[in-house]
Write a protein that holds these residues in place. Structure first.
Motif: not given
Length: 332
Positions: A140-147, A130-135
């Motif tokens: 809200n998505s992997v692509d948004e995370f990378v950016d 699972a790709f978990l992120a702090k709250k």
């Protein structure tokens, strides 16, 4: 001369026949006593749960009890070395994964054994990642995370990721993610998944690539963490509420899972390995085993032939060694 050749031929033939009978005898008598299932972690953890989900049924398949022995320490290497120090008779199975048998020897300089000292008999379970992120991470998505991670690094505030320790599978995943995206990230090692999860929920670390458990569903519902994706090649029915990482644009090939398998020493006699393989394969077909493993978020792999198991272990070893080399991990 011809008589001598005939005599030598008869001797060789008799020797081969004896070896063949010996192998047959071993296959027919194994196991003649209880088999030990060595679990390289303390009782109560996921590895122990997996072992206790299969040992009774495996014992029925073998016709002898399968007794679990828990021996933790040094990323599982203490238990692995104990198996190697014992006889090559198949009476001790090692429940292992890439963490203990592939990565630990590359990350811990005091470990002297090699991955090749073991032979995979059969895979027993696989865990999704699972790709978990702090709250409060604003994605809200992997692509948004990378950016977001790229912008944070440019601003001099690289994101932090948790792992269960240096050289662990989850450490490698984080470093590999940094490598393939070209984005600097900071590794924060913990002594286990529980403290890593606690700091993730407290916002002390930004993300954690962790083995999926149903507890994360509740954490997400309660707004304590975000599950951005599963590192799967396709969306699975069991976790259909979460996208597969392959659905992203920037990390569509970042697919990983970690498997658990049953191993013996490399030089264990083939008839014994075949007998164990048959029993473990039969265990995989048991409905009770299916239910127990699935209740703990484990997926049952398709049973492999011994040749397929050999190839899977060799391929996995090469894959992880390549990642270790690419990120420049040094044994400590």
């Amino acid at each position: 001369m011809n008589a001598r050749i005939r005599i030598q031929t008869l001797i060789v033939g008799a020797t081969l026949a004896t070896l063949g009978l010996t192998g047959t005898a071993i296959a027919q008598t194994f196991p003649a006593k209880p088999v030990t299932l060595m679990v390289p972690y303390p009782a109560g953890g996921l590895s122990d749960v997996i072992a206790r989900s299969v040992n009774i049924t495996l014992g029925k398949q073998l016709g002898q009890p399968v007794v679990i022995e828990n021996l933790g320490g040094a990323s599982g290497s203490i238990a692995a070395q104990k198996v190697l120090n014992g006889p090559s008779d198949g009476y001790t199975l090692f429940q292992g994964s890439p963490n203990e048998l592939i990565l630990a020897p590359l990350a811990i300089s005091s470990i002297k054994f090699k991955s090749e000292d073991f032979r995979l008999v059969q895979m027993i379970a696989t865990a999704q990642i699972a790709f978990l992120a702090k709250k409060d991470l604003p994605v809200n998505s992997v692509d948004e995370f990378v950016d977001y991670a790229r912008k944070a690094a440019k601003d001099g505030k690289p994101l932090t990721f948790a792992s269960v320790g240096p050289g662990s599978f989850y450490h490698l995943l984080g470093e590999h993610l940094s490598k393939v995206t070209g984005i600097p990230m900071i590794h924060v090692p913990y002594k286990g998944a529980a403290p890593a999860e606690q700091d993730l929920m407290a916002g002390q670390v930004d993300f954690f690539l962790a083995p999926y458990g149903k507890k994360y569903d509740e954490m997400q519902k309660q707004g304590r963490v975000k599950v951005l994706a599963m590192l799967n090649s396709e969306r699975l029915d069991s976790v259909k509420q979460y996208p597969a990482v392959s659905e992203s644009k920037q990390l569509k090939d970042f697919t990983f899972k970690i498997w658990t398998g049953y191993f013996v020493k490399k030089d264990t006699p083939e008839p014994v390995v075949s007998a164990l393989h048959k029993a473990i394969t039969g265990t995989l077909g048991d409905a009770g085993v299916h239910a127990a493993l699935e209740a703990n978020s484990q997926l049952l792999p398709k049973p492999q032939t011994l040749a397929e198991a050999d190839k899977a272990y060799t391929d996995g070893t090469q894959q992880f060694r390549a990642i270790v080399k690419s990120i420049g991990l040094q044994a400590q």
